[in-house]
Motif scaffolding. Structure first.
Motif, PDB file in Angstrom:
ATOM      1  N   ASP A 123      12.727   0.576  83.094  1.00 45.98           N
ATOM      2  CA  ASP A 123      11.939   0.819  81.586  1.00 45.98           C
ATOM      3  C   ASP A 123      10.322   0.629  82.903  1.00 45.98           C
ATOM      4  O   ASP A 123       9.548   1.944  82.708  1.00 45.98           O
ATOM      5  CB  ASP A 123      11.684  -0.086  81.212  1.00 45.98           C
ATOM      6  CG  ASP A 123      12.521  -0.591  79.821  1.00 45.98           C
ATOM      7  OD1 ASP A 123      13.537   0.243  79.575  1.00 45.98           O
ATOM      8  OD2 ASP A 123      12.249  -2.060  79.535  1.00 45.98           O
ATOM      9  N   MET A 124      10.614   0.489  84.307  1.00 42.96           N
ATOM     10  CA  MET A 124       8.848   0.510  84.570  1.00 42.96           C
ATOM     11  C   MET A 124       9.192   2.313  85.386  1.00 42.96           C
ATOM     12  O   MET A 124       8.114   2.104  86.475  1.00 42.96           O
ATOM     13  CB  MET A 124       8.825  -0.493  85.865  1.00 42.96           C
ATOM     14  CG  MET A 124       9.229  -2.069  85.170  1.00 42.96           C
ATOM     15  SD  MET A 124       8.833  -3.102  86.839  1.00 42.96           S
ATOM     16  CE  MET A 124       9.249  -4.738  85.912  1.00 42.96           C
TER      17      MET A 124
ATOM     18  N   LYS B 292       8.618   7.952  83.440  1.00 41.63           N
ATOM     19  CA  LYS B 292       6.728   8.575  83.376  1.00 41.63           C
ATOM     20  C   LYS B 292       7.135   9.420  82.343  1.00 41.63           C
ATOM     21  O   LYS B 292       7.731  10.301  81.694  1.00 41.63           O
ATOM     22  CB  LYS B 292       7.251   9.235  84.492  1.00 41.63           C
ATOM     23  CG  LYS B 292       7.084   8.931  86.008  1.00 41.63           C
ATOM     24  CD  LYS B 292       7.354   9.726  87.136  1.00 41.63           C
ATOM     25  CE  LYS B 292       7.994   9.154  88.478  1.00 41.63           C
ATOM     26  NZ  LYS B 292       7.552   9.947  89.952  1.00 41.63           N
TER      27      LYS B 292
ATOM     28  N   VAL C 261       4.860  -4.852  80.631  1.00 43.09           N
ATOM     29  CA  VAL C 261       6.574  -3.738  80.471  1.00 43.09           C
ATOM     30  C   VAL C 261       6.714  -3.213  78.696  1.00 43.09           C
ATOM     31  O   VAL C 261       6.873  -2.135  78.301  1.00 43.09           O
ATOM     32  CB  VAL C 261       7.430  -4.422  81.885  1.00 43.09           C
ATOM     33  CG1 VAL C 261       8.853  -3.588  81.375  1.00 43.09           C
ATOM     34  CG2 VAL C 261       7.048  -4.258  82.912  1.00 43.09           C
TER      35      VAL C 261
ATOM     36  N   TYR D  34       4.103  -0.882  77.324  1.00 46.90           N
ATOM     37  CA  TYR D  34       4.807  -0.148  78.552  1.00 46.90           C
ATOM     38  C   TYR D  34       5.783   1.392  77.486  1.00 46.90           C
ATOM     39  O   TYR D  34       5.802   2.513  77.743  1.00 46.90           O
ATOM     40  CB  TYR D  34       5.152  -0.080  79.548  1.00 46.90           C
ATOM     41  CG  TYR D  34       4.240   1.607  80.662  1.00 46.90           C
ATOM     42  CD1 TYR D  34       4.156   2.609  81.136  1.00 46.90           C
ATOM     43  CD2 TYR D  34       5.680   1.611  81.101  1.00 46.90           C
ATOM     44  CE1 TYR D  34       4.111   3.379  81.988  1.00 46.90           C
ATOM     45  CE2 TYR D  34       6.047   2.988  82.221  1.00 46.90           C
ATOM     46  CZ  TYR D  34       5.447   3.459  82.341  1.00 46.90           C
ATOM     47  OH  TYR D  34       5.945   5.054  82.771  1.00 46.90           O
ATOM     48  N   ASN D  35       6.724   0.293  77.272  1.00 44.82           N
ATOM     49  CA  ASN D  35       8.138   0.951  77.255  1.00 44.82           C
ATOM     50  C   ASN D  35       8.091   1.012  75.729  1.00 44.82           C
ATOM     51  O   ASN D  35       8.335   1.922  75.179  1.00 44.82           O
ATOM     52  CB  ASN D  35       9.272  -0.038  77.256  1.00 44.82           C
ATOM     53  CG  ASN D  35      10.416   0.704  77.172  1.00 44.82           C
ATOM     54  OD1 ASN D  35      10.281   1.885  77.525  1.00 44.82           O
ATOM     55  ND2 ASN D  35      11.673  -0.190  76.795  1.00 44.82           N
TER      56      ASN D  35
ATOM     57  N   GLU E  34       0.247   4.833  81.895  1.00 50.65           N
ATOM     58  CA  GLU E  34       0.025   3.964  82.929  1.00 50.65           C
ATOM     59  C   GLU E  34      -0.769   3.159  83.314  1.00 50.65           C
ATOM     60  O   GLU E  34      -1.323   2.354  81.932  1.00 50.65           O
ATOM     61  CB  GLU E  34      -1.063   5.560  84.112  1.00 50.65           C
ATOM     62  CG  GLU E  34      -2.062   5.702  83.508  1.00 50.65           C
ATOM     63  CD  GLU E  34      -2.631   7.239  83.872  1.00 50.65           C
ATOM     64  OE1 GLU E  34      -1.807   6.899  85.608  1.00 50.65           O
ATOM     65  OE2 GLU E  34      -3.913   6.962  83.618  1.00 50.65           O
TER      66      GLU E  34
ATOM     67  N   LEU F 291       2.187   0.765  87.176  1.00 56.53           N
ATOM     68  CA  LEU F 291       2.990   1.605  86.060  1.00 56.53           C
ATOM     69  C   LEU F 291       3.001   2.805  85.809  1.00 56.53           C
ATOM     70  O   LEU F 291       1.984   3.337  86.049  1.00 56.53           O
ATOM     71  CB  LEU F 291       3.463   0.888  85.081  1.00 56.53           C
ATOM     72  CG  LEU F 291       4.074  -0.451  85.054  1.00 56.53           C
ATOM     73  CD1 LEU F 291       4.105  -1.252  83.395  1.00 56.53           C
ATOM     74  CD2 LEU F 291       5.533  -0.375  85.449  1.00 56.53           C
ATOM     75  N   PRO F 292       3.457   3.548  86.330  1.00 62.51           N
ATOM     76  CA  PRO F 292       5.195   3.689  86.524  1.00 62.51           C
ATOM     77  C   PRO F 292       5.186   3.759  87.583  1.00 62.51           C
ATOM     78  O   PRO F 292       4.607   4.282  89.265  1.00 62.51           O
ATOM     79  CB  PRO F 292       5.531   4.971  85.623  1.00 62.51           C
ATOM     80  CG  PRO F 292       4.354   6.423  85.774  1.00 62.51           C
ATOM     81  CD  PRO F 292       3.508   5.175  85.744  1.00 62.51           C
ATOM     82  N   ILE F 293       6.033   3.128  88.265  1.00 61.27           N
ATOM     83  CA  ILE F 293       7.158   2.793  89.823  1.00 61.27           C
ATOM     84  C   ILE F 293       7.519   4.327  90.046  1.00 61.27           C
ATOM     85  O   ILE F 293       7.751   4.531  90.020  1.00 61.27           O
ATOM     86  CB  ILE F 293       7.752   1.566  89.887  1.00 61.27           C
ATOM     87  CG1 ILE F 293       6.895  -0.135  89.391  1.00 61.27           C
ATOM     88  CG2 ILE F 293       7.856   1.485  91.697  1.00 61.27           C
ATOM     89  CD1 ILE F 293       7.813  -0.861  89.472  1.00 61.27           C
TER      90      ILE F 293
ATOM     91  N   ALA G 243       7.163  -5.844  90.211  1.00 60.09           N
ATOM     92  CA  ALA G 243       5.685  -5.528  89.541  1.00 60.09           C
ATOM     93  C   ALA G 243       4.954  -7.301  89.320  1.00 60.09           C
ATOM     94  O   ALA G 243       3.939  -7.360  89.134  1.00 60.09           O
ATOM     95  CB  ALA G 243       6.557  -5.598  87.945  1.00 60.09           C
TER      96      ALA G 243
END
Length: 315
Positions: A85-86, A89, A176, A179-180, A186, A208-210, A251
């Motif tokens: 998930d990280m 993009k 996370v 973010y997901n 970002e 994030l994102p990595i 993370a």
């Protein structure tokens, strides 16, 4: 004159008590600073190794190859927490900022510096109240951004004086998950980086994102040399299994390192502020004692003059 002398004397006593309190707080902050520095020094070795592993994987383009897995997982609607998930993009509609401040005052310019610099960074990135999400670690930052109309999607108060690694896991999981869920697209980490007992500098890093882009520098802002080139790796058990373990650890290490660093800077700032307050109290006491002695001397001189005058009149 008697009332004035009593007032000065009361101020001297009051200032001495305040100086004793700030002196004790300085000792406590200095002790906490010494303890957390030992944790920070040992932890930096671990964080450096984790970053090195992720950087090598990025340089082998494994992260780019697995980023599609994250997108597919998101499209499938899976709610399970995954390291992939990280890597997901997407176009940036909202930006998230993890801002680390203290829960209390009496830390000098520590809080004001990180808040001001974070606002400058947001302005530089074109962020407004409408397209910015705040993740606040520390009550000062949470209250500040709430009062100014920002969306504080997550806040964590009461971070330990010597933070433990287990404290950050729920924070990372929540970040996370948000973010997901496309709460933001970002995420940047903003905090005060400890330089020495007298200095701390604002530091920000994209979390994030990595990707290979935000792995080009380490946590101190130093470029990581591309020593491995674009080499391929033979991995066991598999690249997926390795990333599934390493990405969450990276993370967690990034957030824990930032909180640990910020707490170190907070204790240093508190120690410096309390030392300054104690020194100021001593200066005020010296000035008040001088004023008191002069006033007392003047009163005694006046009394002697009156007695001498009265004696002369009687003769």
């Amino acid at each position: 004159m008697g009332a004035s002398l009593m007032e000065v004397k009361r101020r001297i006593v009051s200032t001495k008590k305040t100086g004793q309190i700030t002196g004790a707080m300085q000792v406590v902050s200095t002790a906490k600073l010494s303890q957390i520095q030992r944790h920070t020094q040992s932890y930096q070795i671990y964080a450096s190794k984790i970053r090195s592993v992720i950087t090598h994987l990025a340089q082998s383009h494994l992260l780019d190859a697995k980023a599609g897995n994250a997108k597919q997982s998101s499209e499938d609607g899976s709610s399970k927490f995954s390291g992939f998930d990280m890597l997901q993009k997407r176009p940036v509609k909202k930006s998230g900022y993890l801002i680390i401040t203290s829960d209390r005052g009496l830390v000098g310019s520590y809080n004001s510096n990180v808040i001001k610099q974070s606002l400058d960074l947001m302005k530089q990135n074109g962020c407004t109240v409408d397209n910015t999400v705040i993740i606040a670690v520390g009550g000062t930052g949470a209250d500040f951004f709430k009062n100014r109309g920002y969306d504080v999607a997550y806040e964590h108060r009461g971070v330990s004086d010597i933070p433990t690694f287990i404290e950050v896991r729920e924070i990372v999981r929540s970040m996370v998950t948000m973010y997901n869920s496309e709460v933001y697209d970002e995420l940047f980490v903003c905090y005060n980086h400890f330089v020495n007992s007298l200095q701390s500098d604002f530091h920000s890093e994209q979390m994030l994102p990595i990707s290979e882009v935000n792995l080009d520098t380490d946590s101190e802002g130093i470029e990581v040399p591309n020593a491995m080139g674009n080499e391929d790796y033979d991995m066991e058990p598999s690249g997926d299994a390795i990333l599934e373990v390493v990405l969450p650890q990276f993370a967690e290490s990034l957030v824990y390192g930032a909180i640990l660093d910020a707490k170190t800077a907070e204790h240093a700032s508190s120690s410096t502020a309390m030392k300054s307050a104690t020194d100021n109290a001593k200066d005020i006491i010296s000035s008040l004692e001088l004023t008191y002695n002069r006033a007392r001397q003047s009163a005694i001189t006046t009394e002697i003059t009156e007695i001498t005058g009265a004696t002369a009149a009687l003769e």
